[in-house]
Design a protein around this motif. Structure first.
Motif, PDB file in Angstrom:
ATOM      1  N   SER A  38       0.855  -1.199   0.000  1.00 26.41           N
ATOM      2  CA  SER A  38       0.000   0.000   0.000  1.00 26.41           C
ATOM      3  C   SER A  38       0.882   1.239   0.000  1.00 26.41           C
ATOM      4  O   SER A  38       2.041   1.188   0.437  1.00 26.41           O
ATOM      5  CB  SER A  38      -0.923   0.035   1.228  1.00 26.41           C
ATOM      6  OG  SER A  38      -0.187   0.375   2.391  1.00 26.41           O
ATOM      7  N   PRO A  39       0.365   2.375  -0.463  1.00 24.23           N
ATOM      8  CA  PRO A  39       1.130   3.629  -0.395  1.00 24.23           C
ATOM      9  C   PRO A  39       1.490   3.988   1.043  1.00 24.23           C
ATOM     10  O   PRO A  39       2.580   4.501   1.303  1.00 24.23           O
ATOM     11  CB  PRO A  39       0.165   4.657  -0.997  1.00 24.23           C
ATOM     12  CG  PRO A  39      -0.715   3.862  -1.901  1.00 24.23           C
ATOM     13  CD  PRO A  39      -0.905   2.550  -1.197  1.00 24.23           C
ATOM     14  N   GLU A  40       0.574   3.713   1.974  1.00 24.00           N
ATOM     15  CA  GLU A  40       0.828   4.032   3.377  1.00 24.00           C
ATOM     16  C   GLU A  40       1.992   3.194   3.930  1.00 24.00           C
ATOM     17  O   GLU A  40       2.862   3.717   4.639  1.00 24.00           O
ATOM     18  CB  GLU A  40      -0.437   3.792   4.209  1.00 24.00           C
ATOM     19  CG  GLU A  40      -1.597   4.713   3.901  1.00 24.00           C
ATOM     20  CD  GLU A  40      -2.301   4.382   2.595  1.00 24.00           C
ATOM     21  OE1 GLU A  40      -2.960   5.286   2.049  1.00 24.00           O
ATOM     22  OE2 GLU A  40      -2.193   3.217   2.120  1.00 24.00           O
ATOM     23  N   ALA A  41       2.008   1.917   3.581  1.00 25.18           N
ATOM     24  CA  ALA A  41       3.095   1.046   4.031  1.00 25.18           C
ATOM     25  C   ALA A  41       4.427   1.532   3.467  1.00 25.18           C
ATOM     26  O   ALA A  41       5.453   1.525   4.161  1.00 25.18           O
ATOM     27  CB  ALA A  41       2.821  -0.393   3.599  1.00 25.18           C
ATOM     28  N   PHE A  42       4.407   1.946   2.206  1.00 20.47           N
ATOM     29  CA  PHE A  42       5.618   2.463   1.559  1.00 20.47           C
ATOM     30  C   PHE A  42       6.164   3.678   2.301  1.00 20.47           C
ATOM     31  O   PHE A  42       7.349   3.739   2.639  1.00 20.47           O
ATOM     32  CB  PHE A  42       5.304   2.828   0.105  1.00 20.47           C
ATOM     33  CG  PHE A  42       6.386   3.604  -0.586  1.00 20.47           C
ATOM     34  CD1 PHE A  42       7.484   2.965  -1.143  1.00 20.47           C
ATOM     35  CD2 PHE A  42       6.314   4.991  -0.691  1.00 20.47           C
ATOM     36  CE1 PHE A  42       8.487   3.681  -1.786  1.00 20.47           C
ATOM     37  CE2 PHE A  42       7.302   5.715  -1.336  1.00 20.47           C
ATOM     38  CZ  PHE A  42       8.393   5.057  -1.878  1.00 20.47           C
ATOM     39  N   LEU A  43       5.302   4.653   2.570  1.00 21.88           N
ATOM     40  CA  LEU A  43       5.751   5.889   3.215  1.00 21.88           C
ATOM     41  C   LEU A  43       6.219   5.635   4.645  1.00 21.88           C
ATOM     42  O   LEU A  43       7.232   6.202   5.090  1.00 21.88           O
ATOM     43  CB  LEU A  43       4.622   6.930   3.192  1.00 21.88           C
ATOM     44  CG  LEU A  43       4.285   7.487   1.807  1.00 21.88           C
ATOM     45  CD1 LEU A  43       3.019   8.338   1.867  1.00 21.88           C
ATOM     46  CD2 LEU A  43       5.449   8.305   1.252  1.00 21.88           C
ATOM     47  N   GLU A  44       5.506   4.784   5.367  1.00 23.28           N
ATOM     48  CA  GLU A  44       5.913   4.483   6.740  1.00 23.28           C
ATOM     49  C   GLU A  44       7.226   3.698   6.771  1.00 23.28           C
ATOM     50  O   GLU A  44       8.074   3.899   7.649  1.00 23.28           O
ATOM     51  CB  GLU A  44       4.811   3.692   7.448  1.00 23.28           C
ATOM     52  CG  GLU A  44       3.575   4.526   7.764  1.00 23.28           C
ATOM     53  CD  GLU A  44       2.498   3.716   8.465  1.00 23.28           C
ATOM     54  OE1 GLU A  44       2.866   2.808   9.253  1.00 23.28           O
ATOM     55  OE2 GLU A  44       1.310   3.971   8.224  1.00 23.28           O
ATOM     56  N   TYR A  45       7.390   2.802   5.816  1.00 22.65           N
ATOM     57  CA  TYR A  45       8.628   2.023   5.745  1.00 22.65           C
ATOM     58  C   TYR A  45       9.808   2.922   5.397  1.00 22.65           C
ATOM     59  O   TYR A  45      10.898   2.788   5.961  1.00 22.65           O
ATOM     60  CB  TYR A  45       8.461   0.914   4.712  1.00 22.65           C
ATOM     61  CG  TYR A  45       9.587  -0.100   4.663  1.00 22.65           C
ATOM     62  CD1 TYR A  45      10.254  -0.500   5.807  1.00 22.65           C
ATOM     63  CD2 TYR A  45       9.951  -0.685   3.451  1.00 22.65           C
ATOM     64  CE1 TYR A  45      11.274  -1.451   5.752  1.00 22.65           C
ATOM     65  CE2 TYR A  45      10.957  -1.638   3.383  1.00 22.65           C
ATOM     66  CZ  TYR A  45      11.614  -2.016   4.544  1.00 22.65           C
ATOM     67  OH  TYR A  45      12.618  -2.957   4.494  1.00 22.65           O
ATOM     68  N   LYS A  46       9.586   3.834   4.479  1.00 24.77           N
ATOM     69  CA  LYS A  46      10.641   4.778   4.117  1.00 24.77           C
ATOM     70  C   LYS A  46      11.051   5.617   5.335  1.00 24.77           C
ATOM     71  O   LYS A  46      12.237   5.831   5.588  1.00 24.77           O
ATOM     72  CB  LYS A  46      10.172   5.683   2.977  1.00 24.77           C
ATOM     73  CG  LYS A  46      11.243   6.646   2.462  1.00 24.77           C
ATOM     74  CD  LYS A  46      10.846   7.248   1.128  1.00 24.77           C
ATOM     75  CE  LYS A  46       9.811   8.337   1.271  1.00 24.77           C
ATOM     76  NZ  LYS A  46      10.409   9.611   1.765  1.00 24.77           N
ATOM     77  N   THR A  47      10.070   6.055   6.089  1.00 23.92           N
ATOM     78  CA  THR A  47      10.353   6.823   7.307  1.00 23.92           C
ATOM     79  C   THR A  47      11.162   5.991   8.298  1.00 23.92           C
ATOM     80  O   THR A  47      12.129   6.482   8.904  1.00 23.92           O
ATOM     81  CB  THR A  47       9.035   7.282   7.962  1.00 23.92           C
ATOM     82  OG1 THR A  47       8.356   8.161   7.076  1.00 23.92           O
ATOM     83  CG2 THR A  47       9.305   8.013   9.272  1.00 23.92           C
ATOM     84  N   ALA A  48      10.782   4.723   8.444  1.00 24.80           N
ATOM     85  CA  ALA A  48      11.504   3.839   9.366  1.00 24.80           C
ATOM     86  C   ALA A  48      12.944   3.621   8.912  1.00 24.80           C
ATOM     87  O   ALA A  48      13.875   3.632   9.729  1.00 24.80           O
ATOM     88  CB  ALA A  48      10.779   2.498   9.476  1.00 24.80           C
ATOM     89  N   MET A  49      13.137   3.426   7.611  1.00 28.57           N
ATOM     90  CA  MET A  49      14.494   3.229   7.083  1.00 28.57           C
ATOM     91  C   MET A  49      15.410   4.403   7.418  1.00 28.57           C
ATOM     92  O   MET A  49      16.590   4.224   7.724  1.00 28.57           O
ATOM     93  CB  MET A  49      14.439   3.069   5.562  1.00 28.57           C
ATOM     94  CG  MET A  49      14.162   1.683   5.063  1.00 28.57           C
ATOM     95  SD  MET A  49      14.407   1.667   3.252  1.00 28.57           S
ATOM     96  CE  MET A  49      13.977  -0.015   2.895  1.00 28.57           C
TER      97      MET A  49
END
Length: 270
Positions: free
Chosen positions: A160-171
């Protein structure tokens, strides 16, 4: 003893000596032949070893092979090879283009300092976000962490787009972003560990399998080509309407909340 007997004894002695010398000569010749043969085998073995090493050295690396692997485009993408990643509300009239390399320490600094403000404005519908991933640090620092992390981001985007953005933030978080010289993102297990901090990705076997199997490796390389063709020379770079957003001095991305707010306000009005 007669002369005759003496002469016969001498003749016999000479014959025995001749025979012994011939035996010695044959043994010496055989020894030389063995040495030459062994040397030849050694040379052939060395040549074979060198040949094998050359073949191994010239074999394409994993990421070279990935260039021609099957292309799997993540969900929530568009454009050629699925390399256009635009996220946000349809009502948002403008798009903030973000160029980032997963290993980039300045990108991590930007995300840790300004990321929450970007997310707040994005959620408010002030703009869409277009993400362009880079992997140039794998070339300049050597390694594969940028490519591997970008592939994992593709796997998150497929969720999902939300998972992508949250994962990027976590990285990019202070807890998980490694020093760029350590190339920690090359490790699938580490990327999955980071992903376990994201609700949609935690324990998500489909996501984990995609990371382990390199499902989006080819996509990551295609996305990297998009960055290379953009003319952007460093990360992070922010653009809106083709114009680069900068902080004081007009050269680098705005690295404080105040500088970002000033730059994005002006861009949205422009």
């Amino acid at each position: 003893m007669s002369k005759r007997n003496t002469q016969a004894a001498k003749t016999a002695a000479r014959e025995r000596l001749r025979i012994e010398r011939e035996k010695q000569a044959k043994r010496a010749k055989a020894k030389r032949q063995i040495i030459v043969a062994a040397s030849a085998v050694g040379v052939l073995a060395a040549a074979g070893g060198i040949g094998y090493a050359v073949v191994q050295a010239n074999k394409p690396s994993y990421w070279e092979e990935a260039k021609t692997a099957k292309l799997v485009e993540p969900a929530n993408t568009s454009g050629k090879n699925g390399t256009t990643v635009v996220l946000g509300k349809a009502s948002a009239k403008k798009t903030l283009v973000m160029y980032e390399d997963p290993r980039c320490p300045v990108c991590a600094q930007f995300e840790q300092t300004v990321g929450a403000t970007v997310t707040k404005d994005f959620d408010a519908g002030k703009f869409k976000i277009q993400y362009v991933g880079a992997t140039f640090l794998d070339r300049s620092l050597t390694g594969e962490g940028s490519k591997n992390a970008l592939s994992a981001l593709g796997a998150a985007l497929n969720v999902s787009p939300e998972a992508f953005l949250e994962y990027k933030t976590a990285m990019y978080s202070a807890k998980w972003h490694p020093d760029e010289t350590t190339d920690k993102f090359k490790d699938d297990a580490y990327l999955i560990k980071v992903a376990d901090t994201v609700k949609e990705l935690k324990g998500n076997t489909a996501f984990q399998d995609a990371v382990k199997n390199g499902t989006y490796d080819r996509w990551a390389l295609e996305m990297s080509k998009t960055f290379d063709a953009s003319g952007v020379s460093g990360t992070p770079t922010l653009k809106m309407d083709g114009k680069t957003l900068t902080g004081p001095g007009g050269k680098n991305a705005p690295m404080t909340v105040a500088d970002f707010t000033t730059a994005i306000t002006a861009a949205l009005k422009g």
